[in-house]
Design a protein around this motif. Structure first.
Motif, PDB file in Angstrom:
ATOM      1  N   ILE A  64       0.859  -1.185   0.000  1.00 26.93           N
ATOM      2  CA  ILE A  64       0.000   0.000   0.000  1.00 26.93           C
ATOM      3  C   ILE A  64       0.892   1.230   0.000  1.00 26.93           C
ATOM      4  O   ILE A  64       1.832   1.310   0.797  1.00 26.93           O
ATOM      5  N   ALA A  73      -6.688   7.713   2.697  1.00 23.23           N
ATOM      6  CA  ALA A  73      -6.984   7.221   1.353  1.00 23.23           C
ATOM      7  C   ALA A  73      -7.342   8.351   0.403  1.00 23.23           C
ATOM      8  O   ALA A  73      -8.095   8.138  -0.545  1.00 23.23           O
ATOM      9  N   VAL A 113      -3.261   0.528  -3.886  1.00 22.41           N
ATOM     10  CA  VAL A 113      -3.325  -0.781  -3.226  1.00 22.41           C
ATOM     11  C   VAL A 113      -3.021  -1.859  -4.253  1.00 22.41           C
ATOM     12  O   VAL A 113      -3.766  -2.046  -5.222  1.00 22.41           O
ATOM     13  N   VAL A 157      -2.357  -7.333  -2.074  1.00 22.94           N
ATOM     14  CA  VAL A 157      -2.860  -6.912  -0.764  1.00 22.94           C
ATOM     15  C   VAL A 157      -4.321  -7.329  -0.623  1.00 22.94           C
ATOM     16  O   VAL A 157      -4.741  -7.864   0.408  1.00 22.94           O
ATOM     17  N   ASP A 173      -9.855   3.576   6.109  1.00 28.46           N
ATOM     18  CA  ASP A 173      -8.504   3.630   5.543  1.00 28.46           C
ATOM     19  C   ASP A 173      -7.444   3.416   6.619  1.00 28.46           C
ATOM     20  O   ASP A 173      -6.437   2.752   6.379  1.00 28.46           O
ATOM     21  N   TYR A 207      -7.478  -0.272   7.344  1.00 27.18           N
ATOM     22  CA  TYR A 207      -6.967  -1.073   6.233  1.00 27.18           C
ATOM     23  C   TYR A 207      -5.442  -1.064   6.206  1.00 27.18           C
ATOM     24  O   TYR A 207      -4.805  -2.114   6.036  1.00 27.18           O
ATOM     25  N   SER A 208      -4.849   0.114   6.380  1.00 20.83           N
ATOM     26  CA  SER A 208      -3.387   0.197   6.348  1.00 20.83           C
ATOM     27  C   SER A 208      -2.761  -0.482   7.563  1.00 20.83           C
ATOM     28  O   SER A 208      -1.722  -1.157   7.437  1.00 20.83           O
ATOM     29  N   ALA A 219      -2.888  -4.175   6.906  1.00 22.05           N
ATOM     30  CA  ALA A 219      -1.828  -4.553   5.973  1.00 22.05           C
ATOM     31  C   ALA A 219      -0.481  -4.624   6.681  1.00 22.05           C
ATOM     32  O   ALA A 219       0.286  -5.590   6.506  1.00 22.05           O
ATOM     33  N   VAL A 243       3.793  -0.874   3.750  1.00 26.16           N
ATOM     34  CA  VAL A 243       2.923   0.306   3.830  1.00 26.16           C
ATOM     35  C   VAL A 243       3.855   1.505   3.759  1.00 26.16           C
ATOM     36  O   VAL A 243       4.618   1.761   4.695  1.00 26.16           O
TER      37      VAL A 243
END
Length: 289
Positions: free
Chosen positions: A123, A169, A174, A178, A195, A198-199, A202, A209
């Motif tokens: 990401i 975001a 992405v 991922v 967002d 999500y990061s 990840a 990231v």
């Protein structure tokens, strides 16, 4: 073989900004060997946004919400529409961003960096500037967990990609791998925190990231306080606390419980301190500036 990127956006009743964003996207330099398709979720705009997009950008695939989808929900719908079409990556953009001409190249270069240094895609967030202050408005953040909350620091872009934990975001690339590993935005989030979650997810799954070098565009920070002032009634303050336009209390506590469980008591106390005693909270914030 051309690699295709799916660009994902959500819009609602800000036609001029949405059109300006799409204009700058189409004016971007496209890296060699790449192409993009655009998926736009219009969440019931009443200002003619969808018709204007159809007229000016007929290749944009417009999806429609009922006015109660909100940002994270809209991005999920657009993402699901695109996910089975074999895209190399997904580019999430806020429709109030004015993109710089080289932003796609910055993102693709960062992707190549991740493949070279980590052996896997990740990401990548392109930072944005406030066009009045010329200071970074959105981008990547480093977080240090503590029992009494978390210490966060906005990352300043460097000459090479820089690691971070949390991304906005506003401009977020992405990689498809991922999505294969962690899916798309968590369905528990309606508006905010998707967002961030999500990061962090990840990162916790050992995926890169990264903050891209340079700046990706302009985007003014329009976030308002997620708690109400002492001038409003307690009933209105609690209503705002639970609202998608406020803190989204249930989603917020889910986010904290998921990623910062040891700090949950602290965050719980601070949220209700803000809500029940906003005057005390304001004094606390001033004393810590």
């Amino acid at each position: 073989m051309t690699k295709k990127i799916a660009v994902l956006l959500t819009c609602f009743n800000r036609k001029d900004k949405t059109l300006a964003c799409l204009t700058t996207l189409y004016n971007c330099s496209i890296p060699k060997g790449y192409a993009f398709d655009i998926f736009m979720l219009d969440d019931g705009s009443r200002d003619g946004t969808a018709d204007a997009i159809k007229e000016k950008f007929p290749l944009v695939k417009i999806l429609f919400g009922n006015g109660n989808i909100f940002w994270a929900g809209g991005m999920r719908i657009a993402w699901k529409e695109a996910i089975n079409e074999g895209y190399e990556a997904f580019l999430l953009i806020n429709d109030d961003v004015v993109l710089f001409e080289n932003v796609l190249q910055l993102l693709v270069d960062t992707h190549q960096y991740a493949l070279m240094h980590f052996g896997i895609g990740g990401i990548y967030v392109a930072s944005t500037l406030d066009n009045k202050t010329e200071k970074i408005s959105y981008g990547g953040t480093l977080v240090r967990k503590t029992f009494f909350g978390n210490k966060s620091k906005l990352v300043t872009p460097s000459e090479i990609p820089v690691n971070c934990h949390i991304t906005n975001a506003n401009i977020l690339f992405v990689s498809s791998n991922v999505v294969e590993k962690i899916g798309i935005f968590d369905s528990r989030f309606k508006q905010s925190f998707a967002d961030y979650d999500y990061s962090l997810t990840a990162y916790e799954n050992d995926l890169p990231v990264l903050v891209c070098p340079g700046i990706g565009g302009y985007c003014n920070n329009d976030h308002v306080n997620n708690w109400s002032s002492a001038n409003t009634t307690l009933k209105k303050r609690i209503s705002h606390l639970y609202s998608p336009k406020g803190l989204e209390y249930k989603e917020y506590m889910y986010y904290v419980r998921k990623h910062f469980p040891k700090s949950l008591p602290y965050f719980f106390i601070m949220v209700w301190l803000k809500t029940i005693f906003p005057g005390i909270w304001d004094k606390y914030k001033k004393s810590n500036k």
